[in-house]
Design a protein around this motif. Structure first.
Motif, PDB file in Angstrom:
ATOM      1  N   ILE A   1      23.674  -1.553   9.743  1.00  0.00           N
ATOM      2  CA  ILE A   1      25.271  -1.368   9.409  1.00  0.00           C
ATOM      3  C   ILE A   1      26.424  -0.571  10.589  1.00  0.00           C
ATOM      4  O   ILE A   1      25.613  -0.176  11.279  1.00  0.00           O
ATOM      5  CB  ILE A   1      25.412  -0.462   8.225  1.00  0.00           C
ATOM      6  CG1 ILE A   1      25.072   0.921   8.257  1.00  0.00           C
ATOM      7  CG2 ILE A   1      24.846  -1.038   6.796  1.00  0.00           C
ATOM      8  CD1 ILE A   1      25.227   1.913   7.008  1.00  0.00           C
ATOM      9  N   ALA A   2      27.360  -0.899  10.459  1.00  0.00           N
ATOM     10  CA  ALA A   2      28.260  -0.303  11.388  1.00  0.00           C
ATOM     11  C   ALA A   2      29.776  -0.193  10.862  1.00  0.00           C
ATOM     12  O   ALA A   2      30.282  -0.722   9.908  1.00  0.00           O
ATOM     13  CB  ALA A   2      28.479  -1.541  12.724  1.00  0.00           C
ATOM     14  N   SER A   3      30.520   0.635  11.462  1.00  0.00           N
ATOM     15  CA  SER A   3      31.652   1.025  10.786  1.00  0.00           C
ATOM     16  C   SER A   3      32.557   0.986  11.974  1.00  0.00           C
ATOM     17  O   SER A   3      32.158   2.192  12.953  1.00  0.00           O
ATOM     18  CB  SER A   3      31.838   2.018   9.876  1.00  0.00           C
ATOM     19  OG  SER A   3      33.006   2.272   9.580  1.00  0.00           O
ATOM     20  N   ASN A   4      34.031   0.877  11.872  1.00  0.00           N
ATOM     21  CA  ASN A   4      34.974   1.552  13.204  1.00  0.00           C
ATOM     22  C   ASN A   4      35.456   2.379  12.435  1.00  0.00           C
ATOM     23  O   ASN A   4      36.496   3.105  13.112  1.00  0.00           O
ATOM     24  CB  ASN A   4      35.742   0.043  13.271  1.00  0.00           C
ATOM     25  CG  ASN A   4      35.292  -1.089  13.948  1.00  0.00           C
ATOM     26  OD1 ASN A   4      34.318  -0.883  14.636  1.00  0.00           O
ATOM     27  ND2 ASN A   4      35.409  -2.006  13.305  1.00  0.00           N
ATOM     28  N   ASN A   5      35.666   2.688  11.115  1.00  0.00           N
ATOM     29  CA  ASN A   5      36.356   3.736  10.536  1.00  0.00           C
ATOM     30  C   ASN A   5      35.454   4.836   9.941  1.00  0.00           C
ATOM     31  O   ASN A   5      34.688   4.576   9.191  1.00  0.00           O
ATOM     32  CB  ASN A   5      37.142   3.213   9.471  1.00  0.00           C
ATOM     33  CG  ASN A   5      37.729   4.053   8.508  1.00  0.00           C
ATOM     34  OD1 ASN A   5      38.709   4.792   9.045  1.00  0.00           O
ATOM     35  ND2 ASN A   5      37.744   4.106   7.278  1.00  0.00           N
TER      36      ASN A   5
ATOM     37  N   GLU B   1      40.059   7.061  18.932  1.00  0.00           N
ATOM     38  CA  GLU B   1      40.784   6.351  18.077  1.00  0.00           C
ATOM     39  C   GLU B   1      40.401   6.571  16.697  1.00  0.00           C
ATOM     40  O   GLU B   1      39.451   6.988  16.180  1.00  0.00           O
ATOM     41  CB  GLU B   1      40.965   5.044  18.445  1.00  0.00           C
ATOM     42  CG  GLU B   1      41.721   4.663  19.805  1.00  0.00           C
ATOM     43  CD  GLU B   1      41.716   3.004  20.284  1.00  0.00           C
ATOM     44  OE1 GLU B   1      42.460   2.632  20.488  1.00  0.00           O
ATOM     45  OE2 GLU B   1      40.507   2.215  19.824  1.00  0.00           O
ATOM     46  N   HIS B   2      41.465   6.438  15.732  1.00  0.00           N
ATOM     47  CA  HIS B   2      41.266   5.964  14.193  1.00  0.00           C
ATOM     48  C   HIS B   2      40.977   7.237  13.675  1.00  0.00           C
ATOM     49  O   HIS B   2      40.298   7.347  12.554  1.00  0.00           O
ATOM     50  CB  HIS B   2      40.226   4.937  13.972  1.00  0.00           C
ATOM     51  CG  HIS B   2      40.638   3.741  14.669  1.00  0.00           C
ATOM     52  ND1 HIS B   2      41.647   3.011  14.106  1.00  0.00           N
ATOM     53  CD2 HIS B   2      39.927   2.990  15.512  1.00  0.00           C
ATOM     54  CE1 HIS B   2      41.677   1.687  14.886  1.00  0.00           C
ATOM     55  NE2 HIS B   2      40.645   1.615  15.711  1.00  0.00           N
TER      56      HIS B   2
END
Lengths: 818, 271
Positions: B129-133, B181-182
């Motif tokens: 799994i991956a996430s940018n947030n 970021e984010h």
């Protein structure tokens, strides 16, 4: 002509009150500077308090804190956050790929970030560029933004368009099915039901409307959309924030302008048609402004706020205050024209009109107070402060206006005191009198026919309203909302909560299957434009976990798997869970976006969905509707109930006051006829013309009877006085119509002028309210001039006629002067 | 900065990316600029936590909402310290029952996104799994993944604010601004004691500069005569009035874990 008998008439409460008012007026004259100082001090304090008043048009201003529907909504808000949004639909004209034009999408990307960074009280902003995207590739699952890596080329963007169109959850939400329009959803962190301190933006920014949600958010939205970098993109702005902001601004603007317009109209009418001198303009103005200031101060003292319904108060007080003043000024001018000194004329004036004016104020206040039993907070508050305002008009008429009249030379100036008589009106009234005397049966028959036809029209009346069509077609918000609903979907939020009452209960597959069933039922309704639920996310996750195979776009049936998917969703960066599961997973909502429609349509829709919900509710899960949409329907039902009760109560209270004061049930019963008939006529016409009662028009009946009864009181008081003088009904009728008829016509015209100002409102609901109320008041005047005299002559409510020589004990100015 | 056992919670998923850090400046040097001194404090705190080897513990999470409703979560975690790269972690959920046995493996990275795998017992399958947030809440708590993730010195810029008493101790108060970021925050204000450089309090400000949350870390215990761990962390959300309490138990250090205990196969077999 009936034979006359002689009899002795006892002094009554009315006579004592008249003497009191006469003496009171003389005291006011003698202590005029002290009274003036007291009035000004009183007003100064009131003005200081009135300056602290705050507006509030939130749902909180309508519902009592313990209302069940309202509590359910607040509970929903606490669990899942605000459901208020701003909805920005956009199109890119003259570009081949519309919203998927590469340059335009770049600007939408910037706009999304600008909105999120700069709009006060924003929770988050969702657009095509950042909408959540669950991606699957072999054994890799990623939850990201649709354009986390912004496409480098037009072709890449077109590929994303195909991807977006394949996701049902995006359609009619951030993109329409034809991909001609995009949308930006600005989700707010606040709701209109929040407490004031949570809605203030800049702690040091003061109490101005622009420092509060939703105005501050709406103006920020407008400014950002107007920036040059977004030129060429056509925006359509709607949703809860613009709706509430525009309502509040309309309220504040029209509240400040309408009273001025009303008074200007009254002034022009007075000057042109009724020959009223300067005092006739300044005096009533002082009465109205003072009453308005004190009513507003009363609102602050009660720790209330002014809502949309307050809009009618300045105009109402202007109309009533001017009407009260006209009676006083008319009698004063009459007394001066007879050669009385100023002091004696003042005593005579209040002696003559003090009691009827007090009675008129009391009955009007009683009619308004009848609405206090409403389950709606804003209406029960309106009932109280409007009643208080009416009593203030009487108080200032009997003090401040008298003081103004007292400021002048005392000696008689009959030549300077022009009579208020208008020869045209006088001739008209003589014809009315003659007609009444010669056509009694005809008046009764015509009235009966009109009443019967109207009554059948009343049965056709329907309580219905639509927030969208409340605004006139020229208003931009209405145009934008209509366009958005045509292209995409529903502005109105309706929610069904599935509450299991036990932690983790909402992950039960049986509960979710029932949710899916209700969601399908909702999807099949044409009014429902879009539905969202945790089921959508779970189906997406199931498909992603299984390599993106569309065959797995189904709801899992194993609770452990559902729980583990949700954990995976959170760990992978999914942002939506807090919106679809409460903190202990005991409850989950089904969210509907519904077209702005008539409340009756919404009620029918909810009725159908409620049937499905009830069939699926048991000890496992309770399904309850809530959301702004339900509050809306509930609002309509409460208003309908409260007005029907209120109208009956107003009628009874006025009847009791008249019966008590005049000591005659028969007279009171007769007096109610010319007040009931106009209301029935207006409602009947509305029924026949298919004009619906909405939450504002429903106030019509109660307010109309409150105002119309004033004319009746003045006529009855004069009629009683004349009858005691002459002992003959026909003669008393003629004398009383002659005596107060002109004042009745003048006040009615003033009231009509006052309420016709509503025609200028940006909202159709106020405009039509003004027309209907004006029509009712004119009809009431006709009923008072024709029907009431005929009824009095026919039923003889003051007893048998008698010889005039024994009719004594009528109080006079000399009594008052003693 | 050191959020020692946020990092340990992180044990669950995203622990510190441990690049070797040497304090370049003396945090007590008042002649430094506010920026340099703030960074020196963070570096010193980070340096003092290095060298523990591996560890395991049990974490209980109590969540309380504004209406006082409570619920709990429980998990075990184990961590392998890595030199010159981010640590490796495995977390296993024990409670609630419907996620029992769900396990995650995280290979933290300094500058790139972490590698993560998740084993779902209901499917008996592992997915990467991956996430940018990372600003979303962790398990419905008031901690976000961002709070629990890699707290490397390089992820922030700093500003030394002041020194002030904190309970019986004295604290450096340092403001730090996310450099990545984010982030869900505009800034954080951190209190470090001047003796051991343990974190005692963190205030989180949202992107609109309003105070969002306050984290209080207490009941510190020292292990191996060197490594301090707070046994109790409480996060209070000022905007919702929700709170989350984390308590730790059963700490063991230098258990003897190897790389093989932190690969995808180990993830499948761990219970």
């Amino acid at each position: 002509m009936p034979s006359a008998k002689t009899r002795v008439i006892q002094k009554s409460w009315i006579d004592s009150a008249a003497v009191f008012f006469g003496r009171f007026a003389l005291k006011v004259y003698d202590l005029r500077w002290l009274v003036l100082a007291l009035c000004l001090g009183f007003l100064g304090s009131g003005a200081w308090l009135a300056g602290k008043v705050l507006p509030d048009n939130s749902f909180d201003s309508y519902f009592q804190p313990d209302d069940e529907t309202y509590r359910d909504y607040m509970d929903y808000m606490e669990r899942f956050g605000s459901d208020e949004v701003s909805y920005i639909l956009y199109r890119i004209p003259d570009r081949e790929h519309g919203p998927f034009d590469h340059d335009a999408m770049g600007r939408i990307n910037n706009l999304t970030q600008d909105l999120e960074a700069e709009v006060p009280f924003v929770d988050r902003v969702v657009s095509l560029t950042n909408v959540e995207f669950i991606a699957a590739e072999d054994d890799f699952i990623q939850i990201t933004e649709l354009m986390y890596n912004f496409p480098a080329t037009q072709q890449e963007l077109l590929d994303i368009r195909e991807l977006a169109l394949s996701k049902p959850i995006y359609l009619d939400s951030v993109i329409n099915e034809e991909a001609t329009h995009g949308a930006i959803i600005v989700e707010m962190s606040r709701t209109s039901t929040d407490v004031e301190e949570d809605l203030r933006w800049d702690p040091d920014g003061g109490n101005g409307l622009d420092n509060f949600y939703p105005q501050v958010s709406y103006h920020a939205l407008q400014k950002i959309l107007a920036r040059p970098e977004y030129a060429g993109i056509e925006f359509y702005l709607s949703g809860d924030v613009p709706l509430n902001a525009i309502y509040n601004e309309t309220l504040m603007r029209e509240t400040s302008i309408f009273p001025l317009l009303t008074f200007a109209l009254v002034a022009v009418l007075s000057m042109l048609f009724f020959n009223i001198r300067l005092i006739g303009l300044i005096g009533p103005l002082l009465v109205v402004v003072s009453s308005l200031v004190m009513t507003t101060a009363f609102i602050v003292l009660m720790n209330w706020k002014i809502g949309l319904l307050f809009l009618m108060i300045p105009t109402l007080l202007t109309a009533i205050g001017v009407a009260q003043s006209v009676h006083l000024l008319s009698e004063f001018q009459f007394a001066r024209s007879l050669g009385m000194e100023r002091r004696a004329a003042i005593g005579h004036t209040l002696l003559k009109v003090g009691t009827p004016c007090l009675l008129a104020a009391l009955t009007t206040a009683a009619a308004f107070l009848a609405m206090a039993s409403s389950e709606l907070k804003s209406i029960s508050q309106l009932a109280i402060y409007s009643a208080v305002g009416v009593m203030f008009t009487f108080v200032f008429m009997a003090t401040l206006l008298l003081v103004i009249l007292a400021l002048g030379r005392n000696q008689a100036e009959p030549e300077a005191a022009k009579s208020m008589g208008n020869p045209i009106l006088a001739r008209l009234l003589e014809r009315v009198i003659a007609f009444n005397l010669s056509h009694r049966s005809l008046v009764l028959v015509i009235s009966a026919v009109i009443f019967a036809v109207s009554l059948s029209g009343v049965t056709r009346l329907k309580v219905d309203f639509n927030f969208l069509t409340e605004f006139k077609e020229k208003i931009e918000w209405r145009q934008h909302t209509a366009y958005i609903e045509e292209v995409m979907g529903g502005i109105l939020s309706v929610v069904y909560t599935f509450d299991t009452g036990s932690p983790d209960g909402a992950k039960n597959p049986e509960v979710l299957a029932r949710l899916e069933q209700l969601q399908k039922a909702a999807d099949s309704e044409p009014l429902v434009k879009k539905t969202y639920s945790i089921v959508d996310i779970l189906k997406d996750l199931n498909q992603a976990f299984n390599g993106g195979d569309p065959a797995f776009y189904t709801l899992p049936t194993d609770q452990d798997l559902i729980a583990q998917y949700l954990l995976m969703y959170e760990m992978s960066g999914g942002k939506e869970l807090a919106k679809f599961m409460d903190s202990d997973y005991s409850s989950t909502p089904l969210k509907l976006r519904v077209e702005m429609t008539e409340s009756s349509n919404l009620r029918d829709l909810l009725g159908r969905l409620d049937t499905v919900a009830e069939a699926n509710s048991d000890e496992l899960v309770t399904i309850n509707p809530t959301g702004i949409g339900l509050l809306w329907v509930q609002l309509a039902e409460y208003i309908a109930d409260s007005q029907l009760t209120g109208y009956g109560l107003a009628f009874v209270m006025i009847f009791l006051i008249i019966a008590t004061v005049f000591r005659s049930l028969k007279l009171a019963a007769l007096a109610m006829v010319p007040n009931l008939a106009p209301v029935v006529l207006t409602l009947g016409v509305m029924g026949w013309l298919d004009i619906h009662l909405d939450y504002y028009r429903l106030l019509l009946a109660t307010i109309a009877i409150g105002i119309a009864v004033d004319d009746t009181i003045h006529l009855l008081a004069r009629f009683r006085s004349e009858f005691r003088r002459c002992g003959n009904y026909a003669e008393a009728m003629a004398a009383s119509v002659r005596g107060v008829g002109q004042a009745l016509i003048i006040t009615s015209v003033i009231l009509v002028a006052g309420f016709l100002v509503f025609l200028l409102s940006d909202t159709t609901v106020f405009a039509s309210f003004g027309i209907l109320l004006s029509a009712t008041i004119l009809t009431a005047l006709v009923a008072d001039l024709f029907l009431l005299p005929v009824l009095l002559m026919l039923f003889k409510p003051l007893g048998p006629e008698f010889a005039p020589e024994t009719a004594a004990l009528e109080p006079t100015a000399s009594v008052a002067s003693a | 900065m050191l959020l020692p056992r946020i990092a340990v919670i992180a044990a669950s998923f995203f622990l510190l990316g441990h690049t070797q850090v040497q304090a370049q400046n003396d945090p007590m040097d008042k002649s430094l600029s506010a920026e340099a001194r703030g960074k020196a404090v963070a570096e010193e705190a980070y340096r003092r936590d290095r060298g523990f080897g591996d560890e395991e513990a049990t974490l209980t999470m109590n969540l309380q909402d504004a209406r006082g409703r409570e619920r709990s979560r429980q998990m075990r975690f184990r961590t392998l310290e890595r030199e010159h790269e981010g640590d490796w972690m495995i977390a296993v959920f024990d409670n609630p029952g419907d996620v029992r046995g769900t396990a995650s493996l995280t290979h933290s990275k300094a500058l790139e996104p972490d590698d993560q795998w998740l084993f779902l017992p209901a499917t008996n399958r592992v997915r990467r799994i991956a996430s940018n947030n990372k600003s979303t809440p962790f398990m419905g708590s008031e901690f976000s993944f961002e709070d629990l993730s890699d707290q490397q010195v390089e992820k922030y810029t700093y500003k030394y604010l002041r020194q002030e008493p904190c309970g019986e101790l004295s604290c450096h108060v340092v403001e730090q601004y996310p450099a990545y970021e984010h982030s869900g925050y505009s800034r954080q204000v951190v209190w470090y004691d001047t003796n051991e450089y343990r974190t005692h309090k963190v205030e989180y400000y949202d992107r609109r500069e309003r105070l969002l949350k306050t984290l209080t870390m207490s009941d510190y215990s020292q292990f191996l005569d060197k490594y301090w761990r707070p046994m109790r962390l409480e996060m209070v959300n000022h905007q919702t009035s929700n709170r989350t309490l984390l308590t730790y138990s059963g700490y063991q250090f230098q258990v003897g874990f190897s790389e093989r205990d932190f690969d995808v196969n180990a993830l499948r077999s761990i219970r």
